[in-house]
Design an enzyme around this catalytic site. Structure first.
Site, short mmCIF file in Angstrom:
data_model
loop_
_atom_site.label_atom_id
_atom_site.label_comp_id
_atom_site.label_asym_id
_atom_site.label_seq_id
_atom_site.Cartn_x
_atom_site.Cartn_y
_atom_site.Cartn_z
N HIS A 265 0.85 -1.20 0.00
CA HIS A 265 0.00 0.00 0.00
C HIS A 265 0.88 1.25 0.00
CE1 HIS A 265 -3.22 2.70 0.53
NE2 HIS A 265 -3.61 2.42 1.76
N HIS A 306 -1.18 0.33 -12.12
CA HIS A 306 -1.90 0.61 -10.87
C HIS A 306 -3.07 -0.36 -10.78
CE1 HIS A 306 -4.19 2.79 -7.79
NE2 HIS A 306 -3.08 3.41 -7.51
N ASP A 364 3.50 6.90 -7.60
CA ASP A 364 4.58 6.44 -6.74
C ASP A 364 5.93 6.54 -7.43
OD1 ASP A 364 2.92 5.58 -4.52
OD2 ASP A 364 2.24 3.97 -5.82
#
Length: 424
Positions: A265, A306, A364
C-alpha cells in the site's frame, strides 16, 4: 428505495429479489444485505466487488483515468488549489469562500504545535525505530492529550479533532525524522505555509534555518494534495472499520497509518527507489526491461501500472511536471539514479509491451524521485504519504459518523473442521 431489481436463484429455489442502486456516477450496485436472512453470504476476497459504504467524497473511474474530489478533477485542483483548501473541501463538501479559507488556515496554523510531553514521549523510541512505528504510536497517543473533545457524536468535536490531526501530522512526521537522526525538534512557524513549515521542521536546526525554496515547498504541497484521498483503499477502509466501533479519531487514524505501512500500500514509492538502486546503472536498463517482460522472472518494475487505474494515473500526469521542476532546480538531472528513472519512464511511454498492458508510470514512481531529490530518506516516504492522506482518512471518518452506520462485521467462507469430539 430502488425500483430496479436483480434476482438470485440458488439450487432452483424461489428467486431472491435484490435491490439495485445507482450512484450519481459509476457502476450500479446490488444490495445483498437481505441474503443473510436466507442463510447465504457473498464471497469477495479483498472486497474488490463489494461496496461497504456510500460516500460523497471521492470518485475514481480507473478505466478512464478519472479522480474526482467532491466532483472536482484532481488535475484542476492541483493546478488551481493547494493542500489546505483540498483538506477543507474533503471535510466540508464545498470549496471555502475567502473568509472560510482564512479561518480554516488560521485554525490549522495555531494547532501545529504539540504538547511538550510528546517531546518526552519520543525518548521511549530507539533512534533506530522505523519512522512509521513512531508515527503510529504517537498519533494513537494523542487521544490521551485531547480527551476533552472525544464525543464522536458531537459534530463540533469531530471538526475540532479533524483540525488538530491535520495540523499536527506534519509536525509529528518531522519529529519522527529528527529523532532518528539525533537532531533537536524544530518548532513550527506561524508565518509559514503548511508545506514550508514541514520542510523547515525537517531540515532546519537551531543553528541554521535555511530559506525554503518556493519550488520545493510547492512540490511538497502538491505531493500532499495528490495523496489527500483515494476512495475506499485499504487504509481508508481500515479507518472506517475502526471508526464503526465508536473508537476515537486518533486511534482510527493510527489504524490507518498501520495499514498504510504495508509495502503493498504505502510503501510503493520506497520500492521504486529500491528498484532503481538494484538496476544501478543506465547500461543495465535493457537487462531489467527484459526481466520485467519475462513472466517467469520474479523481477517487477515498481511504480508502473496501478491496481485501480487501467489507464494513465491522473496524479502521475500532474506530478511528472513537478518532478522535472524539482530536478532542474536542484541540478539533479545528471544524478545517475535519476538518469535511470528518466530513461525507464521514456521506455514505458514508448514500448508497445508497456503500452498494450497500460503499464504507465504512476504517482509512486514520480513521488519517490522527488522525495529522493529533496533529500528525504526512503524510510520517511510512507510517513509523508500518511501526512498527505490524513485529511482523506478524517473526512471519511467524519462522513460515516454524520450518518447512520453499523459496526463493520465481514463474513467468511469457513473451510475448517466440522464439529468433532475432544479425544479422551
Amino acid at each position: 428505495m430502488s425500483d430496479t431489481k436483480a434476482q438470485l436463484t440458488i439450487n432452483g429455489k424461489d428467486p431472491i429479489d435484490l435491490p439495485v442502486y445507482q450512484g450519481t456516477t459509476g457502476p450500479d450496485v446490488i444490495d445483498v444485505r437481505s441474503l443473510v436472512s436466507k442463510g447465504v453470504f457473498t464471497y469477495d476476497p479483498g472486497f474488490v466487488s463489494t461496496a461497504a459504504c456510500d460516500s460523497q467524497i471521492t470518485y475514481i473511474d480507473g478505466n478512464a483515468g478519472i479522480l474526482l474530489h467532491r466532483g472536482y478533477p484532481i488535475e484542476q485542483l492541483a493546478e488551481n488549489s493547494d493542500f489546505l483548501e483540498v483538506c477543507y473541501l474533503l471535510l466540508n463538501g464545498e470549496l471555502p469562500n475567502p473568509d472560510e479559507r482564512n479561518i480554516f488556515e488560521n485554525e490549522i496554523r495555531y494547532h501545529t504545535m504539540v504538547d511538550q510531553q510528546i517531546h518526552e514521549f519520543f525518548k521511549g523510541f530507539p533512534r533506530t525505530a522505523h519512522p512509521m512505528a513512531m508515527l503510529c504510536g504517537i498519533v494513537g497517543a494523542l487521544s490521551a492529550f485531547y480527551h476533552d473533545t472525544l464525543e464522536i457524536d458531537n459534530h463540533e468535536h469531530r471538526i475540532r479533532a479533524a483540525i488538530r490531526i491535520i495540523a499536527k501530522m506534519p509536525t509529528l512526521a518531522a519529529m519522527c525524522y529528527k529523532h532518528g537522526i539525533g537532531q533537536p525538534f524544530m518548532y513550527p512557524q506561524n508565518n509559514m505555509s503548511l508545506s514550508e513549515n514541514f520542510i523547515h521542521m525537517l531540515f532546519g536546526t537551531p543553528c541554521d534555518r535555511p530559506k525554503v525554496s518556493p519550488t520545493i515547498a510547492k512540490a511538497m504541497d502538491t505531493l500532499f494534495l495528490l495523496h489527500a484521498d483515494h476512495e475506499q483503499n485499504a487504509s481508508t477502509s481500515t479507518v472506517r472499520l475502526a471508526g464503526s466501533t465508536g473508537s476515537n479519531p486518533y486511534a482510527c487514524v493510527a489504524s490507518g497509518i498501520a495499514a498504510l505501512w504495508g509495502p503493498a500500500h504505502g510503501g510503493a514509492n520506497e520500492a521504486v527507489l529500491d528498484m532503481l538502486y538494484e538496476i544501478g546503472d543506465e547500461s543495465r536498463i535493457e537487462e531489467f526491461i527484459l526481466k520485467a517482460k519475462d513472466k517467469d522472472d520474479p523481477f517487477r518494475l515498481m511504480g508502473f501500472g496501478h491496481r485501480v487505474y487501467k489507464n494513465y494515473d491522473p496524479r502521475a500526469t500532474v506530478i511528472r511536471g513537478i518532478c522535472n521542476q524539482v530536478l532542474e532546480e536542484l541540478g539533479a538531472e545528471n544524478d545517475p539514479l535519476f538518469k535511470i528513472a528518466l530513461k525507464l519512464e521514456k521506455i514505458a511511454l514508448e514500448d508497445e509491451y508497456f503500452i498494450e498492458r497500460k503499464l504507465f508510470p504512476n504517482v509512486d514512481f514520480y513521488s519517490g524521485i522527488i522525495l529522493k531529490a529533496i533529500g528525504i530518506p526512503t524510510s520517511l516516504f510512507t510517513v509523508i504519504f500518511a501526512t498527505g492522506r490524513t485529511p482523506g482518512w478524517i473526512a471519511h471518518w467524519h462522513e460515516m459518523l454524520s450518518e447512520s452506520y453499523r459496526i463493520g462485521r465481514p463474513r467468511q467462507l469457513y473451510q475448517g473442521s466440522t464439529k468433532r469430539d475432544y479425544p479422551r
